[in-house]
Design a protein around this motif. Structure first.
Motif, mmCIF file in Angstrom:
data_model
loop_
_atom_site.group_PDB
_atom_site.id
_atom_site.type_symbol
_atom_site.label_atom_id
_atom_site.label_comp_id
_atom_site.label_asym_id
_atom_site.label_seq_id
_atom_site.Cartn_x
_atom_site.Cartn_y
_atom_site.Cartn_z
ATOM 1 N N LYS A 177 0.866 -1.286 -0.295
ATOM 2 C CA LYS A 177 -0.066 0.019 -0.077
ATOM 3 C C LYS A 177 0.996 1.299 -0.003
ATOM 4 O O LYS A 177 0.498 2.357 -0.769
ATOM 5 C CB LYS A 177 -1.011 -0.209 1.304
ATOM 6 C CG LYS A 177 -2.059 1.108 1.100
ATOM 7 C CD LYS A 177 -3.150 0.856 2.205
ATOM 8 C CE LYS A 177 -4.158 1.822 1.923
ATOM 9 N NZ LYS A 177 -5.261 1.560 3.008
ATOM 10 N N HIS A 178 1.995 1.255 0.806
ATOM 11 C CA HIS A 178 2.743 2.370 0.608
ATOM 12 C C HIS A 178 3.287 2.668 -0.674
ATOM 13 O O HIS A 178 3.446 3.751 -1.198
ATOM 14 C CB HIS A 178 4.185 2.125 1.659
ATOM 15 C CG HIS A 178 3.955 2.587 3.063
ATOM 16 N ND1 HIS A 178 3.842 4.020 3.150
ATOM 17 C CD2 HIS A 178 3.942 1.904 4.169
ATOM 18 C CE1 HIS A 178 3.630 3.955 4.618
ATOM 19 N NE2 HIS A 178 3.821 2.864 5.197
ATOM 20 N N ALA A 179 3.554 1.567 -1.271
ATOM 21 C CA ALA A 179 4.098 1.949 -2.837
ATOM 22 C C ALA A 179 2.970 2.533 -3.825
ATOM 23 O O ALA A 179 3.400 3.480 -4.336
ATOM 24 C CB ALA A 179 4.562 0.464 -3.496
ATOM 25 N N ILE A 180 1.757 2.139 -3.691
ATOM 26 C CA ILE A 180 0.773 2.537 -4.396
ATOM 27 C C ILE A 180 0.553 4.053 -4.048
ATOM 28 O O ILE A 180 0.436 4.975 -4.793
ATOM 29 C CB ILE A 180 -0.585 1.909 -4.171
ATOM 30 C CG1 ILE A 180 -0.470 0.345 -4.501
ATOM 31 C CG2 ILE A 180 -1.774 2.639 -4.825
ATOM 32 C CD1 ILE A 180 -1.535 -0.631 -4.039
ATOM 33 N N ALA A 181 0.648 4.513 -2.776
ATOM 34 C CA ALA A 181 0.208 5.774 -2.198
ATOM 35 C C ALA A 181 1.367 6.603 -2.553
ATOM 36 O O ALA A 181 1.373 7.595 -3.316
ATOM 37 C CB ALA A 181 0.063 5.811 -0.599
ATOM 38 N N ALA A 182 2.662 6.153 -2.297
ATOM 39 C CA ALA A 182 3.854 6.839 -2.842
ATOM 40 C C ALA A 182 3.845 7.137 -4.305
ATOM 41 O O ALA A 182 4.252 8.338 -4.814
ATOM 42 C CB ALA A 182 5.224 6.175 -2.404
ATOM 43 N N GLU A 183 3.359 6.531 -5.166
ATOM 44 C CA GLU A 183 3.145 6.625 -6.633
ATOM 45 C C GLU A 183 2.269 7.582 -6.931
ATOM 46 O O GLU A 183 2.356 8.375 -8.051
ATOM 47 C CB GLU A 183 3.018 5.304 -7.303
ATOM 48 C CG GLU A 183 3.330 5.424 -8.825
ATOM 49 C CD GLU A 183 2.215 4.722 -9.680
ATOM 50 O OE1 GLU A 183 2.024 3.651 -9.201
ATOM 51 O OE2 GLU A 183 1.756 5.260 -10.685
ATOM 52 N N LYS A 184 0.879 7.561 -6.134
ATOM 53 C CA LYS A 184 0.045 8.331 -6.712
ATOM 54 C C LYS A 184 -0.368 9.643 -6.096
ATOM 55 O O LYS A 184 -1.140 10.577 -6.506
ATOM 56 C CB LYS A 184 -1.298 7.555 -6.741
ATOM 57 C CG LYS A 184 -1.276 6.227 -7.617
ATOM 58 C CD LYS A 184 -2.578 5.641 -7.671
ATOM 59 C CE LYS A 184 -2.592 4.237 -8.384
ATOM 60 N NZ LYS A 184 -4.005 3.693 -8.252
ATOM 61 N N ALA A 185 -0.084 9.958 -4.702
ATOM 62 C CA ALA A 185 -0.461 10.807 -3.820
ATOM 63 C C ALA A 185 -0.039 12.215 -4.214
ATOM 64 O O ALA A 185 0.959 12.555 -4.475
ATOM 65 C CB ALA A 185 -0.082 10.461 -2.554
ATOM 66 N N TYR A 186 -0.822 13.222 -4.152
ATOM 67 C CA TYR A 186 -0.815 14.587 -4.334
ATOM 68 C C TYR A 186 -0.593 15.301 -3.079
ATOM 69 O O TYR A 186 0.262 16.486 -3.130
ATOM 70 C CB TYR A 186 -1.868 15.001 -5.099
ATOM 71 C CG TYR A 186 -2.044 14.910 -6.605
ATOM 72 C CD1 TYR A 186 -1.527 15.731 -7.375
ATOM 73 C CD2 TYR A 186 -2.641 13.996 -6.999
ATOM 74 C CE1 TYR A 186 -1.351 15.625 -8.970
ATOM 75 C CE2 TYR A 186 -2.644 13.462 -8.332
ATOM 76 C CZ TYR A 186 -2.359 14.417 -9.106
ATOM 77 O OH TYR A 186 -2.223 14.125 -10.498
ATOM 78 N N VAL A 187 -0.963 14.678 -2.111
ATOM 79 C CA VAL A 187 -0.832 15.508 -0.723
ATOM 80 C C VAL A 187 -0.184 14.459 0.368
ATOM 81 O O VAL A 187 -0.053 12.981 -0.009
ATOM 82 C CB VAL A 187 -1.980 15.865 -0.014
ATOM 83 C CG1 VAL A 187 -2.789 17.081 -1.066
ATOM 84 C CG2 VAL A 187 -2.850 14.882 0.433
ATOM 85 N N ASP A 188 0.445 14.776 1.261
ATOM 86 C CA ASP A 188 1.071 14.023 2.543
ATOM 87 C C ASP A 188 0.236 13.178 3.030
ATOM 88 O O ASP A 188 -1.307 13.369 3.097
ATOM 89 C CB ASP A 188 1.889 14.712 3.449
ATOM 90 C CG ASP A 188 3.123 15.256 2.824
ATOM 91 O OD1 ASP A 188 3.383 14.958 1.968
ATOM 92 O OD2 ASP A 188 3.895 15.994 3.673
ATOM 93 N N TYR A 189 0.411 11.887 3.609
ATOM 94 C CA TYR A 189 -0.413 10.926 4.177
ATOM 95 C C TYR A 189 0.217 10.064 5.170
ATOM 96 O O TYR A 189 1.300 9.835 5.282
ATOM 97 C CB TYR A 189 -1.104 9.907 2.887
ATOM 98 C CG TYR A 189 0.250 9.419 2.137
ATOM 99 C CD1 TYR A 189 0.744 10.083 1.054
ATOM 100 C CD2 TYR A 189 0.890 8.204 2.592
ATOM 101 C CE1 TYR A 189 1.898 9.528 0.566
ATOM 102 C CE2 TYR A 189 1.947 7.441 1.958
ATOM 103 C CZ TYR A 189 2.370 8.259 0.954
ATOM 104 O OH TYR A 189 3.452 7.720 0.150
ATOM 105 N N GLY A 190 -0.681 9.523 6.044
ATOM 106 C CA GLY A 190 -0.162 8.336 6.986
ATOM 107 C C GLY A 190 -1.051 7.193 6.618
ATOM 108 O O GLY A 190 -2.176 7.202 6.386
#
Ligand code: DOR
Ligand code: ZN
Length: 476
Positions: free
Chosen positions: A114-127
């Motif tokens: 899931k980290h890999a998916i979020a890192a590739e797509k996210a426009y804002v920061d996340y936890g």
């Protein structure tokens, strides 16, 4: 500034800076993604670029500790790109995503994927949250090391039907988490009460929208908050009560705080602004867990935000498709609706109406979430050295929410048509524009996981000599 080497990457002039303590006119200089200086325009360093924010309010970006971005698993409802775009258009610069994706975030391998998916797509920061249940019991430490913002425990069933640990399992799970210092966010609804009531209501032929509320009266939540607080007090686990929906939950929350339990709570705009009077109109669209309740819950919730019993605003952004929200039988409508993009305009409207002080709102939307989850002061503050996460609003502009124009993939909500005051103009995440002049200019993949900057206070486990691990290791 011709001939002078720029020192700042960006200076924002002319705006009114809003913090939890004060609002004042000031310029802000940004360098390497951080706030470098705040002060009078003539004290600002030379900058590569300037932004004219005359007439606008500069708030710390919202931190929404409760969103469901559905990716992986339900990307027809939302994905990391659409969800974080919606966040950016709402002035929200950090989101915490729930683990009820497919597969449930219960192991370090699933978390890493899931980290890999979020890192590739996210426009804002996340936890990212990991689930806390029987399936993750053996992985608590590895999940903490794998980079989670906290754990999510489902005391009751909701979308995704993640099994609810019984009280015995909860105690052991809290014992396991306490030494990590991480916070456990609770879906505090007691499963056995509401499952029984739903079964009886279905048997009685109740399929109408209000049957949903009647299956989950406030006692469902009150009993859960009380029990969770007892286990947190015993183990020293830090907890957070998600989506406080009723006036009745405030008593056990306040009592636990008074006893010194490390417990925080959130509520969302739907519990403050909608009520059982709205079910006839919205039907399945308003179905959410916990349910939107009687109108007499609203005022006590507002009061609790002001006096600090409730610590923060979060949305439980829970996107579904129009087909999933409009089925004729209420029990078949998926629960939840989008909110991450509307929260700040809705709450700023309440500020404009005099229901809430603007500085108090900054505390609730940004500072308190950052403090509760160990991100402060890098997040949640407009001070030199903090990340330049900014939401720049025209607080005077009136407009109407239109579901057709929101950036979530789920364009169906009970906010459609609602008149609001406060329009987002620019959003910056670590000094970079994500939204500029109401247009998406950020880049996919700019968002970063905030677990790396998280510093929770030293863990304070209690009764460590009586934990399941301690007693089963004893030999007679
Ligand atoms: O209404 C809800 N929807 N409540 C939850 O707790 C979960 C959420 C979802 O994931 O759809
Ligand atoms: Zn939720």
């Amino acid at each position: 500034m011709a001939g002078i080497e720029p020192i700042a990457d960006l200076v924002i002039h002319g705006g009114e800076v809003v913090t939890s303590a004060a609002r004042f006119p000031a310029s802000i200089a940004i360098r390497n993604g951080k706030i470098a200086a705040i002060g009078a325009p003539e004290t600002m360093p030379p900058a590569a670029e300037t932004l004219d924010a005359t007439g606008l309010a500069i708030l710390p970006g919202g931190i929404d500790v409760h969103v469901h971005f559905r990716d992986p698993g339900y990307t027809h409802k939302e994905d990391w790109a659409s969800g974080t775009t919606a966040a950016a258009f709402g002035g929200v610069t950090t989101v915490f995503d729930m683990p009820n994706t497919i597969p449930t975030v219960a192991t370090p391998e699933i978390l890493a994927a899931k980290h890999a998916i979020a890192a590739e797509k996210a426009y804002v920061d996340y936890g990212l949250y990991a689930v806390l249940g029987e399936e993750s019991l053996a992985h608590v430490e590895a999940l903490a090391e794998g980079g989670v913002i906290g754990f999510k425990l489902y005391m009751g069933n909701t979308f995704g039907r993640i099994p609810s640990p019984d009280t015995g399992a909860m105690l052991e799970l809290f014992e396991r988490v306490a030494p990590t210092g991480l916070r456990v966010s609770l879906h505090a609804e007691t499963n056995s009460i509401m499952e029984r009531r739903e079964r009886r209501l279905r048997e009685a032929g109740r399929n109408d929208p209000l049957a949903h509320v009647e299956s989950r009266p406030a006692v469902v939540a009150v009993e859960a908050v009380e029990r969770a607080a007892t286990l947190a007090e015993w183990t020293g686990a830090r907890i957070h009560i998600l989506h406080i929906s009723s006036k009745e939950e405030l008593r056990p929350l306040a009592e636990a705080k008074a006893r010194g339990v490390d417990i925080t709570g959130e509520t969302g705009p739907h519990y403050l602004m909608l009520s059982t009077d709205d079910y006839e109109r919205f039907k399945g669209v308003i179905r959410v867990n916990p349910p939107v309740r009687e109108a007499n819950c609203q005022e006590p919730l507002w009061q609790a935000l002001k006096d600090g019993t409730i610590d923060m605003i979060a949305t439980d952004h829970a996107p579904h498709t129009p087909e999933e929200k409009t089925r004729p039988v209420i029990w078949n409508c998926d629960c939840g609706f989008p909110g991450v993009e509307m929260q700040m305009p809705l709450m700023l409207t309440a500020v404009a109406e005099g229901r809430l002080d603007l500085c108090d709102y900054v505390r609730l939307s940004s500072e308190a979430p950052a403090k509760s989850f160990g991100l402060y002061p890098q997040k949640g503050a407009i001070i030199p050295g903090a990340d330049a996460d900014l939401a720049i609003f025209d607080l005077g502009q009136k407009w109407a929410i239109d579901d057709a124009e929101i950036h979530s993939l789920s364009r169906i909500s009970p906010w459609d048509g609602r008149k609001v005051q406060g329009r987002l103009k620019h959003t910056l995440v670590r000094g970079a524009f994500v939204v500029r002049d109401e247009t998406l200019v950020g880049s996919r993949g700019h968002g970063r996981s905030v677990h790396a900057i998280q510093h929770m206070p030293t863990p304070e486990p209690r009764n460590a000599d009586k934990t399941m691990a301690a007693v089963t290791a004893k030999r007679s």
